[in-house]
Design a protein around this motif. Structure first.
Motif, PDB file in Angstrom:
ATOM      1  N   ASP A  32       0.993   3.063   5.902  1.00  0.00           N
ATOM      2  CA  ASP A  32       0.361   2.589   7.142  1.00  0.00           C
ATOM      3  C   ASP A  32      -1.145   2.813   7.024  1.00  0.00           C
ATOM      4  O   ASP A  32      -1.616   3.955   7.014  1.00  0.00           O
ATOM      5  CB  ASP A  32       0.929   3.361   8.333  1.00  0.00           C
ATOM      6  CG  ASP A  32       0.407   2.805   9.661  1.00  0.00           C
ATOM      7  OD1 ASP A  32      -0.600   2.063   9.662  1.00  0.00           O
ATOM      8  OD2 ASP A  32       1.015   3.119  10.696  1.00  0.00           O
ATOM      9  N   HIS A  33      -1.903   1.726   6.880  1.00  0.00           N
ATOM     10  CA  HIS A  33      -3.360   1.801   6.769  1.00  0.00           C
ATOM     11  C   HIS A  33      -3.979   1.263   8.054  1.00  0.00           C
ATOM     12  O   HIS A  33      -4.285   0.086   8.173  1.00  0.00           O
ATOM     13  CB  HIS A  33      -3.854   0.983   5.571  1.00  0.00           C
ATOM     14  CG  HIS A  33      -3.544   1.619   4.253  1.00  0.00           C
ATOM     15  ND1 HIS A  33      -4.047   1.158   3.068  1.00  0.00           N
ATOM     16  CD2 HIS A  33      -2.783   2.702   3.928  1.00  0.00           C
ATOM     17  CE1 HIS A  33      -3.599   1.903   2.070  1.00  0.00           C
ATOM     18  NE2 HIS A  33      -2.839   2.844   2.588  1.00  0.00           N
ATOM     19  N   GLY A  34      -4.127   2.148   9.015  1.00  0.00           N
ATOM     20  CA  GLY A  34      -4.805   1.774  10.253  1.00  0.00           C
ATOM     21  C   GLY A  34      -4.119   0.643  11.009  1.00  0.00           C
ATOM     22  O   GLY A  34      -4.791  -0.273  11.484  1.00  0.00           O
ATOM     23  N   GLY A  35      -2.789   0.717  11.085  1.00  0.00           N
ATOM     24  CA  GLY A  35      -2.055  -0.312  11.818  1.00  0.00           C
ATOM     25  C   GLY A  35      -1.585  -1.460  10.954  1.00  0.00           C
ATOM     26  O   GLY A  35      -0.792  -2.298  11.413  1.00  0.00           O
ATOM     27  N   VAL A  36      -2.060  -1.559   9.722  1.00  0.00           N
ATOM     28  CA  VAL A  36      -1.565  -2.568   8.778  1.00  0.00           C
ATOM     29  C   VAL A  36      -0.526  -1.895   7.884  1.00  0.00           C
ATOM     30  O   VAL A  36      -0.803  -0.863   7.257  1.00  0.00           O
ATOM     31  CB  VAL A  36      -2.702  -3.167   7.927  1.00  0.00           C
ATOM     32  CG1 VAL A  36      -2.147  -4.199   6.957  1.00  0.00           C
ATOM     33  CG2 VAL A  36      -3.769  -3.788   8.827  1.00  0.00           C
ATOM     34  N   LEU A  37       0.685  -2.450   7.830  1.00  0.00           N
ATOM     35  CA  LEU A  37       1.785  -1.868   7.072  1.00  0.00           C
ATOM     36  C   LEU A  37       1.878  -2.511   5.691  1.00  0.00           C
ATOM     37  O   LEU A  37       2.036  -3.732   5.570  1.00  0.00           O
ATOM     38  CB  LEU A  37       3.110  -2.058   7.817  1.00  0.00           C
ATOM     39  CG  LEU A  37       3.204  -1.394   9.201  1.00  0.00           C
ATOM     40  CD1 LEU A  37       4.514  -1.784   9.876  1.00  0.00           C
ATOM     41  CD2 LEU A  37       3.101   0.117   9.064  1.00  0.00           C
ATOM     42  N   PHE A  38       1.733  -1.693   4.662  1.00  0.00           N
ATOM     43  CA  PHE A  38       1.871  -2.164   3.277  1.00  0.00           C
ATOM     44  C   PHE A  38       3.221  -1.676   2.731  1.00  0.00           C
ATOM     45  O   PHE A  38       3.559  -0.500   2.871  1.00  0.00           O
ATOM     46  CB  PHE A  38       0.741  -1.628   2.398  1.00  0.00           C
ATOM     47  CG  PHE A  38      -0.605  -2.222   2.707  1.00  0.00           C
ATOM     48  CD1 PHE A  38      -1.067  -3.324   2.006  1.00  0.00           C
ATOM     49  CD2 PHE A  38      -1.407  -1.674   3.705  1.00  0.00           C
ATOM     50  CE1 PHE A  38      -2.312  -3.866   2.272  1.00  0.00           C
ATOM     51  CE2 PHE A  38      -2.654  -2.215   3.985  1.00  0.00           C
ATOM     52  CZ  PHE A  38      -3.104  -3.311   3.269  1.00  0.00           C
TER      53      PHE A  38
END
Length: 592
Positions: A32-38
């Motif tokens: 989870d990178h600041g609300g973006v899910l990788f």
């Protein structure tokens, strides 16, 4: 579009940018990178980074997925920014924006993690082998095994061999290990056996007129497990040739084995010259019949230097018949600390210790040091140094007695010395044929003579050799060793009935017993058996070496544990009463 995938997780490149694709696989890792899910999405072929931002129509569903869930995603392929390219991945220049997701199989809390290099107890790994096999290293090992087998098959076909299959359910045959017995329902009280090897069948194939046979054969032996041996079943490249000599077998199998190691050896050098070493020399020089020739150390007999010497232990020992003193040279091992460590090693192996001499700077030049040097004097120590070719900064270790009492420990000590002194070349596959095995051995306590190895081998010298001392008879029998492991074992077969009956009689078997134990061979050899010979190469052990693994279970898909248990399937199991009744069997309870 296909219901599960348009591409594998290793397929996509910058050429696919702008396409809508469908991928299926396992969730390897979620970040989870600041609300973006990788998500690193993994399948058998590779890894693709997929991601969902809050604008994705399935962002809420993506938030729910966890490690090792099996999912399908649809999405658009986009190029990564230059600063975010991952050169370690074939798909590292792109990523896929998720527009739709379907959970194909959710996963409970994992008993072992697939991501990362954590170590887990073998019991856990084998109980959940299907999870263990998802790990990258295990996937690589199993792909290597499959590729090695395919390569071996191609090479054998190209050499003019045909592949034939032999039975799995057969008769019990004494071949050196315990059989696995299979009760017969149709014949109550009688048992089949799983074959220890296709030994008799492949000889019968030669009698049948097929000139060159091979198969990748399963073999079943009820044996005690070792790191390099499965306790139940294993696979071997089994081959046999008619009208063949020992040299023919060597010339045939070497290009196959050599080619496989060159193809899959990871850049290690592969010896082109495979020396032939007599069994007696292998034991004398290396303490084992499967020597690791990457280590240049060769042991030597130095008995003459200790006869009548001031070292009473060795001097008195040599007064007994059949004893000798053997030296293990240790170039670069000339320090008291190293010598004391190796002495302790011998004590831990069950011996009283190892005597030693090391050479160092002295007041008048090079001098010999250590308890042995003081006891036997400068002339004898100098003679030992010259025989062993040693100099300042070197050492030698000494073991004495009847060779059978210390050879195994000496061989292991040689390996340890080679490792610790960095003498062993780790980037090399070193092969050698061990030949001239003795046909017979005598039990020192009972005086009984029995076969020491394969009873079906042709004795060197034929019938005439069998008329003399059995302990002097050598067989046309051979092993191929590589880096301290036995990879291949074989023989030129005894195809003459008169010679076979005589060979077995020396081991205490009557002609009637031989006929009863090996009826198929005895009957077949009555009808024009050709001279024939062959060998078998251990597939599991070959892959273990190529994968640089120390334990054979790392290259077997579903292995047993050290106690011959299948923790995943729950085997062995207790049969039901119905099964026992049908087979007319009864289980005797274990005594308390």
């Amino acid at each position: 579009m296909h219901p599960f995938r348009s591409h594998t997780c290793a397929d996509l490149t910058k050429a696919n940018v702008g396409e809508t694709v469908r991928l299926s696989g396992w969730v390897h890792r979620v970040r989870d990178h600041g609300g973006v899910l990788f998500i690193d999405l993994r399948d058998h072929y590779g890894m693709t980074q997929v991601l969902a931002d809050p604008d994705s129509p399935v962002f809420a569903e993506v938030e729910k997925v966890r490690s090792e869930w099996c999912v399908r995603i649809d999405g658009a392929v986009k190029a990564r920014d230059e600063s975010l390219i991952n050169p370690k991945l074939p798909t590292g220049e792109i990523e896929v924006y998720i527009r739709d997701i379907e959970v194909l199989g959710s996963a409970e809390e994992l008993p072992l993690m697939v991501f990362g290099d954590q170590d887990y107890p073998e019991e856990t790994r084998l109980r959940y082998r299907y999870l263990d096999l998802r790990r990258e290293a295990m996937q690589d090992n199993m792909k290597l095994r499959s590729d090695v087998v395919a390569s071996i098959r191609r090479r054998m076909w190209d050499t003019g061999f045909r592949e034939f299959q032999t039975p799995i359910i057969t008769a019990s045959s004494p071949e050196g290990a315990r059989d696995f017995l299979v009760p017969s329902r149709l014949h109550p009280g009688r048992f089949y056996a799983l074959p220890q090897a296709p030994q008799i069948f492949k000889q019968l194939i030669m009698v049948s007129g097929f000139d060159r046979y091979f198969q990748i054969a399963p073999c079943f032996r009820d044996e005690d497990p070792r790191a390099d041996r499965s306790p139940t079943d294993f696979y071997q490249l089994d081959m046999e040739m008619s009208f063949a000599t020992q040299a023919d077998v060597f010339d045939t199998i070497q290009p196959v084995i050599e080619g496989v190691f060159e193809e899959f050896g990871g850049g290690h050098t592969v010896d082109k010259h495979w020396p032939q070493i007599a069994f007696a020399d292998a034991m004398r020089w290396y303490g084992t019949d499967k020597p690791d020739l990457r280590n240049p150390i060769k042991m030597q007999d130095v008995s003459d230097h200790f006869r009548g010497s001031g070292f009473a232990i060795f001097a008195k020992l040599l007064e007994q018949d059949g004893t000798e003193i053997r030296a293990i040279p240790a170039p670069g091992g000339g320090s008291r600390k190293f010598c004391d460590r190796m002495n302790s090693y011998a004590q831990n192996e069950g011996l009283p210790g190892m005597g030693y001499i090391f050479w160092r700077d002295g007041e008048n030049g090079m001098e010999a040091a250590g308890p042995l040097a003081k006891n036997i004097g400068p002339e004898r120590t100098e003679a030992i140094r010259l025989q062993l070719g040693l100099g300042k900064g070197d050492a030698a270790f000494f073991l004495g007695g009847k060779p059978a009492s210390f050879e195994a420990v000496a061989g292991r000590a040689r390996n340890v010395i080679g490792e610790e002194l960095n003498l062993t070349d780790k980037n090399r596959f070193a092969f050698c044929w061990v030949v001239d095995f003795p046909m017979y051995e005598k039990d020192d306590e009972t005086g009984v003579i029995d076969f020491s190895h394969n009873p079906f081998s042709m004795p060197q010298g034929g019938m005439a050799a069998l008329e003399g001392d059995p302990l002097q008879v050598l067989g046309y029998q051979y092993d191929l060793a590589c880096n301290g492991y036995e990879l291949v074992s074989g023989a030129i077969r005894n195809h003459r009935l008169d010679t076979m009956f005589k060979a077995f009689s020396l081991a205490g078997y009557t002609e009637d017993e031989v006929r009863a134990r090996f009826p198929s061979l005895v009957n077949a050899f009555r009808f024009g058996a050709p001279p024939h010979g062959g060998c078998a190469a251990g597939i599991d052990r070959i892959v273990m070496l190529l994968a640089d693994q120390a334990n054979i279970r790392e290259v077997i898909m579903f292995p047993m544990n050290q106690r011959a248990e299948d923790l995943m399937m729950g085997a062995p199991t207790l049969p039901s009463n119905e099964q026992l009744r049908e087979l007319r069997l009864r289980v005797i309870p274990e005594e308390e």
